[in-house]
Design an enzyme around this catalytic site. Structure first.
Site, PDB file in Angstrom:
ATOM      1  N   LYS A  13       0.827  -1.223   0.000  1.00 48.32           N
ATOM      2  CA  LYS A  13       0.000   0.000   0.000  1.00 48.32           C
ATOM      3  C   LYS A  13       0.853   1.262   0.000  1.00 48.32           C
ATOM      4  O   LYS A  13       0.647   2.178  -0.777  1.00 48.32           O
ATOM      5  CB  LYS A  13      -0.900   0.075   1.253  1.00 48.32           C
ATOM      6  CG  LYS A  13      -1.744  -1.117   1.521  1.00 48.32           C
ATOM      7  CD  LYS A  13      -2.564  -0.939   2.790  1.00 48.32           C
ATOM      8  CE  LYS A  13      -1.773  -0.957   4.091  1.00 48.32           C
ATOM      9  NZ  LYS A  13      -1.128  -2.213   4.420  1.00 48.32           N
ATOM     10  N   ARG A  88      -9.092   0.806   9.646  1.00 50.92           N
ATOM     11  CA  ARG A  88      -8.646  -0.574   9.844  1.00 50.92           C
ATOM     12  C   ARG A  88      -9.731  -1.404  10.497  1.00 50.92           C
ATOM     13  O   ARG A  88      -9.539  -2.601  10.713  1.00 50.92           O
ATOM     14  CB  ARG A  88      -7.426  -0.577  10.771  1.00 50.92           C
ATOM     15  CG  ARG A  88      -6.120  -0.507  10.027  1.00 50.92           C
ATOM     16  CD  ARG A  88      -5.025  -0.518  11.062  1.00 50.92           C
ATOM     17  NE  ARG A  88      -3.873  -1.242  10.625  1.00 50.92           N
ATOM     18  CZ  ARG A  88      -2.898  -0.706   9.918  1.00 50.92           C
ATOM     19  NH1 ARG A  88      -2.952   0.539   9.530  1.00 50.92           N
ATOM     20  NH2 ARG A  88      -1.848  -1.427   9.589  1.00 50.92           N
ATOM     21  N   ARG A 123      11.852  -5.952   4.276  1.00 51.92           N
ATOM     22  CA  ARG A 123      11.717  -4.497   4.082  1.00 51.92           C
ATOM     23  C   ARG A 123      12.798  -3.737   4.850  1.00 51.92           C
ATOM     24  O   ARG A 123      13.178  -4.098   5.953  1.00 51.92           O
ATOM     25  CB  ARG A 123      10.348  -4.019   4.581  1.00 51.92           C
ATOM     26  CG  ARG A 123      10.248  -2.482   4.527  1.00 51.92           C
ATOM     27  CD  ARG A 123       8.888  -1.969   4.882  1.00 51.92           C
ATOM     28  NE  ARG A 123       8.373  -2.603   6.046  1.00 51.92           N
ATOM     29  CZ  ARG A 123       7.082  -2.763   6.290  1.00 51.92           C
ATOM     30  NH1 ARG A 123       6.181  -2.331   5.447  1.00 51.92           N
ATOM     31  NH2 ARG A 123       6.686  -3.360   7.387  1.00 51.92           N
ATOM     32  N   ARG A 156      11.945  -2.091  10.736  1.00 53.69           N
ATOM     33  CA  ARG A 156      10.978  -1.650  11.745  1.00 53.69           C
ATOM     34  C   ARG A 156      10.831  -2.697  12.849  1.00 53.69           C
ATOM     35  O   ARG A 156      10.950  -3.883  12.592  1.00 53.69           O
ATOM     36  CB  ARG A 156       9.616  -1.411  11.075  1.00 53.69           C
ATOM     37  CG  ARG A 156       9.500  -0.055  10.449  1.00 53.69           C
ATOM     38  CD  ARG A 156       8.297   0.138   9.552  1.00 53.69           C
ATOM     39  NE  ARG A 156       7.057  -0.496   9.941  1.00 53.69           N
ATOM     40  CZ  ARG A 156       5.955  -0.496   9.184  1.00 53.69           C
ATOM     41  NH1 ARG A 156       5.952   0.131   8.015  1.00 53.69           N
ATOM     42  NH2 ARG A 156       4.868  -1.099   9.583  1.00 53.69           N
ATOM     43  N   ARG A 167       0.180  -9.271  13.519  1.00 54.81           N
ATOM     44  CA  ARG A 167      -0.416  -8.242  12.645  1.00 54.81           C
ATOM     45  C   ARG A 167      -1.305  -8.871  11.587  1.00 54.81           C
ATOM     46  O   ARG A 167      -2.357  -8.331  11.246  1.00 54.81           O
ATOM     47  CB  ARG A 167       0.698  -7.415  11.976  1.00 54.81           C
ATOM     48  CG  ARG A 167       1.357  -6.444  12.956  1.00 54.81           C
ATOM     49  CD  ARG A 167       2.639  -5.885  12.406  1.00 54.81           C
ATOM     50  NE  ARG A 167       2.443  -5.090  11.219  1.00 54.81           N
ATOM     51  CZ  ARG A 167       3.405  -4.823  10.335  1.00 54.81           C
ATOM     52  NH1 ARG A 167       4.624  -5.307  10.521  1.00 54.81           N
ATOM     53  NH2 ARG A 167       3.160  -4.082   9.289  1.00 54.81           N
TER      54      ARG A 167
END
Ligand code: AP5
Length: 210
Positions: A13, A88, A123, A156, A167
């Site tokens: 996203k 969300r 990432r 992160r 998550r």
């Protein structure tokens, strides 16, 4: 044009939103980025946020909603915006309606769960400008260094394997029902996000222009 970008953690996203922002001249409002900015401060709120975010839980509405309202009141949102990471939950979606925020389209980035896991683990994010890389699929030219600003790249806290699992569970339980919610409202656009970033961007733009 007011848009929502929907999809599992790691579906891409944020990556697409950064590009669509340039094409349509509307800002990307990432609630995750707003929260991470707050985390940089050494405050009581930042410690509270950290406990939710580092464990993969959603931050309470009493914290995120006022932050979002302040951001949406800024001048650069007058001609539209991309909400990346909000809503969300159905409750957050209904809150937008109550606040008089009209949404034109909700874009769903569709990727298999196995793929999102790998994307998150690999990432790397720039500490200075927030640019996002992937050490396997979208690597920086020099390891650990941002191509755009020379900043340091980091992983992160919420991309540790056990947090990713949490998550993804939260996404399935709290956020996935939004797909049906926006489909019923005839606002849902589905994009195949399991292809190279350029193709995902192209498909998104084509569908938005239809
Ligand atoms: P947030 O920052 O919003 O994280 P997220 O939604 O979980 O999404 P990510 O940022 O992990 O992934 P993304 O889909 O943007 O993918 P990306 O482009 O980075 O939220 C973090 C936390 O904040 C939440 O857990 C929660 O605690 C809190 N929070 C935020 N909003 C909230 C809200 N509304 N209410 C309550 N709490 C809230 O891409 C991922 C990787 O894949 C990158 O490495 C990228 O380079 C790579 N990649 C992207 N596209 C492709 C492609 N097409 N092919 C191959 N690799 C790709």
């Amino acid at each position: 044009m007011n848009l929502i970008f929907l999809g599992a953690p790691g579906s891409g996203k944020g990556t697409v939103a950064k590009k669509v922002t340039e094409k349509f001249s509307i800002p990307q409002i990432s609630t995750g980025d707003l929260l991470r900015e707050e985390l940089k401060k050494d405050s009581r709120l930042s410690w509270e946020l950290k406990s939710y975010m580092d464990s993969g839980k959603l931050v309470p509405d009493s914290i995120i909603v006022p932050m979002l309202k302040v951001r949406l009141s800024k001048k650069d949102c007058e001609k539209g915006f991309i909400l990346d990471g909000f809503p969300r939950t159905i409750a957050q979606a209904e809150l937008l309606g109550k606040e008089g925020v009209k949404i034109e389209k909700a874009v769903l980035f569709d990727v298999p769960m196995k793929e999102v896991y790998d994307r998150i683990v690999n990432r790397r994010t720039c500490k200075s400008c927030g640019a996002v890389y992937n050490i396997l699929t979208i690597p920086p030219k020099k390891e650990g260094v941002c191509d755009k600003c020379g900043g340091e790249l980091y992983s992160r806290e919420d991309q540790r394997p056990e947090v990713i699992t949490k998550r993804l569970e939260v996404y399935a339980k709290e956020t996935e029902p939004l797909i049906e919610y926006y489909r019923e409202k005839k606002k849902l656009i589905k994009v195949d996000a399991n292809q190279i970033p350029e193709k995902v961007l192209q498909a998104t733009i084509e569908k938005l222009r239809e």
